[in-house]
Design a protein around this motif. Structure first.
Motif, PDB file in Angstrom:
ATOM      1  N   ARG A 156      24.457  64.949 -27.433  1.00  0.00           N
ATOM      2  CA  ARG A 156      23.765  65.967 -26.639  1.00  0.00           C
ATOM      3  C   ARG A 156      23.123  65.343 -25.400  1.00  0.00           C
ATOM      4  N   ARG A 157      22.539  64.170 -25.568  1.00  0.00           N
ATOM      5  CA  ARG A 157      21.931  63.493 -24.425  1.00  0.00           C
ATOM      6  C   ARG A 157      22.982  63.077 -23.394  1.00  0.00           C
ATOM      7  N   ALA A 158      24.135  62.640 -23.862  1.00  0.00           N
ATOM      8  CA  ALA A 158      25.207  62.256 -22.940  1.00  0.00           C
ATOM      9  C   ALA A 158      25.715  63.481 -22.180  1.00  0.00           C
ATOM     10  N   HIS A 159      25.827  64.594 -22.872  1.00  0.00           N
ATOM     11  CA  HIS A 159      26.242  65.847 -22.214  1.00  0.00           C
ATOM     12  C   HIS A 159      25.266  66.204 -21.101  1.00  0.00           C
ATOM     13  N   ALA A 160      23.976  66.119 -21.411  1.00  0.00           N
ATOM     14  CA  ALA A 160      22.960  66.440 -20.407  1.00  0.00           C
ATOM     15  C   ALA A 160      23.009  65.468 -19.231  1.00  0.00           C
ATOM     16  N   LEU A 161      23.350  64.229 -19.500  1.00  0.00           N
ATOM     17  CA  LEU A 161      23.359  63.197 -18.455  1.00  0.00           C
ATOM     18  C   LEU A 161      24.536  63.352 -17.503  1.00  0.00           C
ATOM     19  N   VAL A 162      25.729  63.547 -18.054  1.00  0.00           N
ATOM     20  CA  VAL A 162      26.930  63.516 -17.204  1.00  0.00           C
ATOM     21  C   VAL A 162      27.578  64.883 -17.027  1.00  0.00           C
ATOM     22  N   GLY A 163      27.076  65.913 -17.712  1.00  0.00           N
ATOM     23  CA  GLY A 163      27.633  67.243 -17.563  1.00  0.00           C
ATOM     24  C   GLY A 163      28.978  67.426 -18.231  1.00  0.00           C
ATOM     25  N   HIS A 164      29.294  66.565 -19.177  1.00  0.00           N
ATOM     26  CA  HIS A 164      30.561  66.631 -19.898  1.00  0.00           C
ATOM     27  C   HIS A 164      30.253  66.683 -21.389  1.00  0.00           C
ATOM     28  N   ALA A 165      30.806  67.663 -22.088  1.00  0.00           N
ATOM     29  CA  ALA A 165      30.551  67.790 -23.522  1.00  0.00           C
ATOM     30  C   ALA A 165      31.364  66.759 -24.305  1.00  0.00           C
ATOM     31  N   PHE A 166      30.761  66.224 -25.358  1.00  0.00           N
ATOM     32  CA  PHE A 166      31.437  65.228 -26.197  1.00  0.00           C
ATOM     33  C   PHE A 166      31.531  65.763 -27.628  1.00  0.00           C
ATOM     34  N   PRO A 167      32.650  66.420 -27.954  1.00  0.00           N
ATOM     35  CA  PRO A 167      32.852  66.840 -29.336  1.00  0.00           C
ATOM     36  C   PRO A 167      33.003  65.614 -30.231  1.00  0.00           C
ATOM     37  N   PRO A 168      32.805  65.768 -31.529  1.00  0.00           N
ATOM     38  CA  PRO A 168      32.852  64.602 -32.417  1.00  0.00           C
ATOM     39  C   PRO A 168      34.102  63.738 -32.280  1.00  0.00           C
ATOM     40  N   ALA A 169      35.246  64.362 -32.051  1.00  0.00           N
ATOM     41  CA  ALA A 169      36.486  63.584 -31.955  1.00  0.00           C
ATOM     42  C   ALA A 169      36.507  62.658 -30.749  1.00  0.00           C
ATOM     43  N   ASP A 170      35.639  62.922 -29.762  1.00  0.00           N
ATOM     44  CA  ASP A 170      35.567  62.082 -28.563  1.00  0.00           C
ATOM     45  C   ASP A 170      34.394  61.099 -28.608  1.00  0.00           C
ATOM     46  N   VAL A 171      33.787  60.966 -29.779  1.00  0.00           N
ATOM     47  CA  VAL A 171      32.668  60.035 -29.961  1.00  0.00           C
ATOM     48  C   VAL A 171      33.119  58.907 -30.876  1.00  0.00           C
ATOM     49  N   VAL A 172      32.826  57.681 -30.466  1.00  0.00           N
ATOM     50  CA  VAL A 172      33.179  56.490 -31.242  1.00  0.00           C
ATOM     51  C   VAL A 172      31.889  55.754 -31.598  1.00  0.00           C
ATOM     52  N   VAL A 173      31.712  55.461 -32.877  1.00  0.00           N
ATOM     53  CA  VAL A 173      30.552  54.701 -33.346  1.00  0.00           C
ATOM     54  C   VAL A 173      31.031  53.326 -33.808  1.00  0.00           C
ATOM     55  N   ILE A 174      30.443  52.283 -33.241  1.00  0.00           N
ATOM     56  CA  ILE A 174      30.837  50.901 -33.558  1.00  0.00           C
ATOM     57  C   ILE A 174      29.667  50.221 -34.247  1.00  0.00           C
ATOM     58  N   GLY A 175      29.896  49.741 -35.473  1.00  0.00           N
ATOM     59  CA  GLY A 175      28.808  49.103 -36.206  1.00  0.00           C
ATOM     60  C   GLY A 175      29.305  48.166 -37.283  1.00  0.00           C
ATOM     61  N   ASP A 176      28.365  47.490 -37.909  1.00  0.00           N
ATOM     62  CA  ASP A 176      28.714  46.434 -38.860  1.00  0.00           C
ATOM     63  C   ASP A 176      28.316  46.733 -40.300  1.00  0.00           C
TER      64      ASP A 176
END
Length: 229
Positions: A156-176
């Protein structure tokens, strides 16, 4: 366009126990005891959850812990800044600078953080590495106790920042950690795991990440995977 969300500890860097030491000191100062913080598995848990768990084990009610959280985090941030110092003991993990810089330069990606660290703790840990400015958005342990809530908040914050919606399929989480994979799954994001933390390859594979790397050293392979190329 992809929203790429990195965990910090064990994924981007190791601060060689600075966070745990700062927590111990802050717990003793604010709550009068550090409980089992030295044995507590910090990996993948939010800072707020850690404090509630450790003090709850000592008999503190959640409401009483919550009343002291602001004081705790004020003490913790001061202690962490002292522990990190000039950053000479902060180690950037293999391949991280190249991957972060490539993705930051790509028009196909927005970089962010999803971490259990409170926001100021994240900043203190990453500033010495030079990586902090690359992360344009974030969701932190100071935003919610439950790590599962953080990817949606970052989107939601990224959408507000760049004006582009990020549905879950376009989100990548990288962790250990398994918690990183779990929080990606809870949102429906792509889960990328790395074995640069305390969990073995087999432990991470058991959580069925979408992709698994030993580290981020192969820049081309990591970037292509993250961008879905």
């Amino acid at each position: 366009m992809k929203l790429v969300l990195f965990d910090i500890d064990g994924t981007l860097i190791t601060s060689r126990g600075a966070g745990r030491r700062a927590m111990r000191t802050a717990l003793e100062r604010v709550f009068g005891a550090a409980g089992g913080i030295d044995q507590y598995n910090l990996g993948g848990r939010t800072d707020t959850r850690i404090v509630h768990d450790v003090m709850g084990a000592l008999g503190w009610e959640p409401a009483r812990v919550k009343e002291r959280l602001d004081d705790f985090f004020e003490a913790y941030v001061a202690g962490l800044a002292s522990e990190i110092g000039d950053g000479r003991h902060v180690v950037t993990l293999p391949g991280v600078p190249a991957v972060v810089e490539r993705l930051a330069q790509s028009p196909a990606a927005v970089l962010g953080l999803v971490t259990g660290n409170i926001e100021e703790g994240a900043r203190i840990k990453l500033l010495p590495t030079g990586l902090w400015p690359h992360f344009r958005v974030g969701a932190y342990g100071s935003d919610h106790m439950d790590r599962r809530r953080l990817p949606s908040l970052a989107a939601r914050r990224a959408h507000a920042l760049v004006g582009h919606a990020f549905p879950p399929a376009d989100v990548v989480v990288i962790g250990d950690t398994p918690h990183d994979i779990d929080c990606a799954r809870a949102f429906g994001a792509v889960a990328v795991a790395v074995t640069t933390g305390q969990h073995t390859r087999d432990e991470l594979l058991a959580e069925r990440p979408d992709h698994l790397f030993d580290d981020l050293g192969d820049t081309e392979a990591v970037v292509k995977t993250v961008l879905g190329e």
